[in-house]
Scaffold this motif. Structure first.
Motif, PDB file in Angstrom:
ATOM      1  N   GLU A  48       0.947  -1.088  -0.387  1.00 38.30           N
ATOM      2  CA  GLU A  48       0.168   0.041  -0.214  1.00 38.30           C
ATOM      3  C   GLU A  48       0.913   1.311  -0.045  1.00 38.30           C
ATOM      4  N   VAL A  49       1.174   1.884  -0.804  1.00 38.44           N
ATOM      5  CA  VAL A  49       1.999   2.908  -0.750  1.00 38.44           C
ATOM      6  C   VAL A  49       1.231   4.092  -1.752  1.00 38.44           C
ATOM      7  N   ILE A  50       2.052   5.666  -1.656  1.00 42.23           N
ATOM      8  CA  ILE A  50       1.874   6.531  -1.612  1.00 42.23           C
ATOM      9  C   ILE A  50       2.386   7.228  -3.080  1.00 42.23           C
ATOM     10  N   THR A  51       0.940   7.250  -4.184  1.00 44.97           N
ATOM     11  CA  THR A  51       1.615   7.215  -5.743  1.00 44.97           C
ATOM     12  C   THR A  51       0.670   9.101  -6.707  1.00 44.97           C
ATOM     13  N   HIS A  52       1.936   9.529  -7.264  1.00 49.22           N
ATOM     14  CA  HIS A  52       1.528  10.829  -8.362  1.00 49.22           C
ATOM     15  C   HIS A  52       1.256  10.382  -9.662  1.00 49.22           C
ATOM     16  N   PRO A  53      -0.366  10.579  -9.579  1.00 49.04           N
ATOM     17  CA  PRO A  53      -0.526  10.585 -10.888  1.00 49.04           C
ATOM     18  C   PRO A  53      -0.108  11.290 -12.358  1.00 49.04           C
ATOM     19  N   ASN A  54       1.073  12.469 -11.852  1.00 51.09           N
ATOM     20  CA  ASN A  54       1.539  12.718 -12.376  1.00 51.09           C
ATOM     21  C   ASN A  54       2.909  12.365 -12.905  1.00 51.09           C
TER      22      ASN A  54
END
Length: 579
Positions: free
Chosen positions: A459-465
Motif C-alpha cells: 500500500e503506497v502513495i503515488t502521484h498521477p503525474n
C-alpha cells in the motif's frame, strides 16, 4: 618500483614460516591415512581412464608435491578423480585404442594441455570464467556422469567385454555380452560392492563398539576399500582364481614415476585442446568447491587464481611423470582434513608414501581383481548421484530445472563431453535470458517513510503525474530494448503523466548499448511532453554517464535520492498545475 611479494605466488613461503613439530606430526598422520586410501583409489581411476594401473600411482605423486608448493588450500588432496578420469577416457578414446602406446601418449599430452590452460587462466586471473557453469548444471552433470561411470564398470563386475560413450551404448553392450559373465568374477565384484556400501556406514559404529576413538572410527570408515583390496587379493591368490578367468591387474612396474614427454604433434593438440579446456574447467570447479568448503571450517581463505596455478602445475607435473589429468578430489580431501592435516605439506608426505608404495608394494597388486577396483569406483561415484537437484530446481526456478534436466539427458544420451559443453552453453543462455527480461516495478512511497516499494505488493502513495520505474538489473545490450518497450507501454495513453523517473538503485553498470537506449527513451519522452529523470545512480555508473555527456542532453534531472526526486517534482507539478 613496486617490489614483488613472492609469497603471493609461492604460498609455501607463508605457511612454511610457522611450521613446527606439532604441525609436522599432524601432517604425517594425515599423510599415512590418505596414502593408504589413495593406493586402491589411484589404481581404480587409472582403470576407469583405460590406462595402465601404475599411471594412477604416478598421477598421485609429483602432482601432489607440486600442488603443495603452489596451491593455497591446506587440505586439498590432488590426484585422479572419477569425473576427470571418465572425461580423459572419452577424449583419448577417439584418438587411439586403450592398451596402445598412442593411448598413453594422448593421456600424457592431455594432462600437459590441461596444465598449460590452467596456468594461463591463473596468470591472467581468469578464475571467474568457471562461474559460467552454474552450480545446478554442475550437479546435473556430475549426477549423469556418476551413472555413466557406474554403468561402465559393470563389465568388470561381470567379467565381460562391453563399451560405449553414453548410457544407451553401455546398456546395450552389457546386455549383448552378459551371457559371457564369469561367475567367479561376479562373486568377487558383487561381494566387494556390497561390503563397500556397508563399510560407508557400518565400519564406524563397529569400531566405536570396539572402543576405538571417535576420530579413528571416522577415518576407518573412509578406508574400507583397503580392506576389500587386501581380502580379494588373498582370495584370488589362495584359490588361483586368475586361472579361472578372473581378470587381474597383473604386473605393475616397480619404481618411481618415469620421466615422460608429452607429444608436440600439432594434429594431436588440435584433437585434444577442446577436451583439455573442458577437463580444466570441470576439474577447477570441483577442486575450488572442495577447497573453499574445507577452508571455511578453519576460517582460512582460498585464492582462486593461485589455485589455477597450483592445479596447472600439478597437471604439468603429471604429464612429465607418466600421469594423466588430475584435480582436487572430494573424498580424499575430506579424509585429509578429518585426519588433521594442517598444511599442504601433508600432501608432500603423501607423495613420499605413494612413491614408497610404487617402489615396494606393487608386486602385491599382481593378484588384485579388476572387479574390486570397479566396485571401489561404483561405490564412490554413486554417492555423487543426486536426483534431488531436480526437485529443488523445479520448486525454485523452472529455468534452472530445464538446464539441469537438459544437462543430465544430454550427458546420458550423448556422452560427457557434449554434456558438459551443453551445460556451459545452457548456463550462459539462461543467464542471458534472465538478464534480458529483468524484474521491473512501478514503485510508490511507503506511508510515513522515505522508502519506495512495488505498487503491486504494498500500500503506497503515488502521484498521477509521476511514474517511477525501478529496474533490478544492470543495463546492457541484452535488456536495453526491453527497458525501452516497458517504459513506452507505461506512458502510452496516459496524458496526465508529466515525469518518468528511472530508479537506478540496483543498476551496477550501463554499457554503450543501454546508454543509447536511455538516450532514445529521453528523446521519445520529450516528444510526448514528458520529462525523463534518474535517481540513486551509483558513483561508478554516474562517472561513465558524465564522461558521455549524458546529463547535458537529459530533459530532466539526476537526483541523489528517490524521495528527493518525488518531493521536488510533485511540488513543481502543483506549482505548474499539471494535468
Amino acid at each position: 618500483m613496486k617490489s614483488v611479494n613472492l609469497s603471493n605466488y609461492l604460498p609455501i613461503l607463508q605457511w612454511g614460516r610457522t611450521y613446527n613439530q606439532a604441525t609436522l606430526v599432524n601432517d604425517l598422520v594425515a599423510a599415512v591415512i590418505v596414502t593408504i586410501m589413495l593406493i586402491p583409489q589411484s589404481l581404480a581411476y587409472a582403470l576407469l581412464a583405460g590406462l595402465p594401473a601404475e599411471m594412477g600411482l604416478y598421477a598421485s605423486i609429483i602432482p601432489i608435491a607440486l600442488y603443495a608448493i603452489f596451491g593455497t588450500s591446506r587440505a586439498l588432496a590432488v590426484g585422479p578423480v572419477a569425473v576427470v578420469s571418465l572425461m580423459t577416457a572419452a577424449a583419448i578414446g577417439k584418438i587411439a585404442l586403450p592398451g596402445t602406446s598412442e593411448y598413453v601418449i594422448a593421456a600424457i599430452t592431455l594432462a600437459f594441455l590441461s596444465g598449460i590452460f590452467l596456468l594461463l587462466m591463473g596468470v591472467l586471473k581468469l578464475g571467474f570464467l568457471a562461474n559460467f557453469l552454474s552450480h545446478p548444471v554442475i550437479a546435473g552433470f556430475i549426477t549423469a556422469s556418476g551413472i555413466i561411470i557406474a554403468a561402465s564398470q559393470l563389465k568388470h563386475i561381470l567379467g565381460i567385454q562391453a563399451n560405449g560413450h553414453n548410457l544407451l551404448e553401455l546398456v546395450v553392450s552389457l546386455i549383448e555380452n552378459a551371457v559371457d559373465a564369469n561367475w567367479f568374477t561376479v562373486g568377487i565384484g558383487v561381494t566387494a560392492t556390497v561390503f563397500l556400501f556397508w563399510a560407508r556406514k557400518g565400519i564406524k559404529p563397529l569400531l566405536l563398539k570396539l572402543g576405538v576413538p571417535v576420530w579413528f572410527a571416522r577415518i576407518g570408515a573412509k578406508v574400507g576399500p583397503v580392506f576389500a583390496v587386501a581380502a580379494t587379493i588373498l582370495v584370488v591368490w589362495l584359490y588361483d582364481l586368475g586361472a579361472r578367468g578372473v581378470a587381474l591387474v597383473g604386473d605393475v612396474p616397480q619404481g618411481l614415476p618415469p620421466l615422460t614427454i608429452p607429444s608436440f604433434s600439432q594434429e594431436l593438440w588440435v584433437s585434444l585442446i577442446g577436451s583439455a579446456v573442458l577437463i580444466s574447467v570441470i576439474g577447477f570447479v570441483e577442486s575450488i568447491s572442495v577447497a573453499q568448503t574445507l577452508a571455511a571450517k578453519k576460517r582460512l581463505r582460498i585464492n582462486p587464481d593461485q589455485e589455477l596455478i597450483g592445479l596447472g602445475s600439478a597437471n604439468i607435473g603429471a604429464a612429465f611423470s607418466g600421469g594423466f589429468p588430475v584435480t582436487g578430489g572430494f573424498s580424499r580431501s575430506v579424509v585429509n582434513f578429518d585426519a588433521g592435516a594442517d598444511t599442504p605439506a601433508a600432501g608432500a608426505y603423501t607423495a613420499v608414501g605413494l612413491a614408497l608404495a610404487s617402489l615396494f608394494l606393487t608386486p602385491l597388486i599382481y593378484f588384485l581383481p579388476k572387479a574390486t577396483l570397479a566396485a571401489t569406483i561404483i561405490v564412490a561415484v554413486l554417492s555423487l548421484v543426486d536426483f534431488s537437484i531436480l526437485k529443488k530446481t523445479w520448486a525454485y526456478s523452472k529455468a534452472d530445472f530445464i538446464a539441469v534436466l537438459a544437462t543430465i539427458l544430454i550427458t546420458l544420451g550423448f556422452g560427457v563431453e557434449l554434456g558438459v559443453s551443453a551445460g556451459v552453453v545452457i548456463s550462459v543462455l539462461i543467464h542471458l535470458y534472465k538478464s534480458s527480461k529483468p524484474h521491473m516495478a512501478v514503485v510508490g512511497q511507503v506511508p510515513g517513510s522515505e522508502h519506495y516499494r512495488n505498487v503491486l505488493r504494498h500500500e503506497v502513495i503515488t502521484h498521477p503525474n509521476i511514474i517511477t520505474v525501478r529496474i533490478d538489473e544492470s543495463l546492457y545490450f541484452a535488456n536495453a530494448r526491453f527497458l525501452e518497450d516497458a517504459i513506452y507501454n507505461l506512458v502510452a495513453n496516459k496524458d496526465e503523466v508529466k515525469h518518468v523517473i528511472l530508479l537506478c538503485s540496483a543498476v551496477n553498470a550501463i554499457d554503450m548499448s543501454a546508454l543509447e537506449s536511455i538516450e532514445a527513451i529521453n528523446e521519445r519522452l520529450v516528444d510526448l511532453g514528458i520529462s525523463f529523470h534518474l535517481s540513486e545512480v551509483k558513483g561508478p555508473v554516474m562517472d561513465r554517464l558524465m564522461r558521455a555527456s549524458f546529463q547535458e542532453h537529459l530533459s530532466g534531472e539526476i537526483y541523489l535520492s528517490q524521495h528527493q526526486a518525488v518531493l521536488e517534482l510533485s511540488k513543481a507539478c502543483l506549482k505548474n498545475n499539471c494535468k
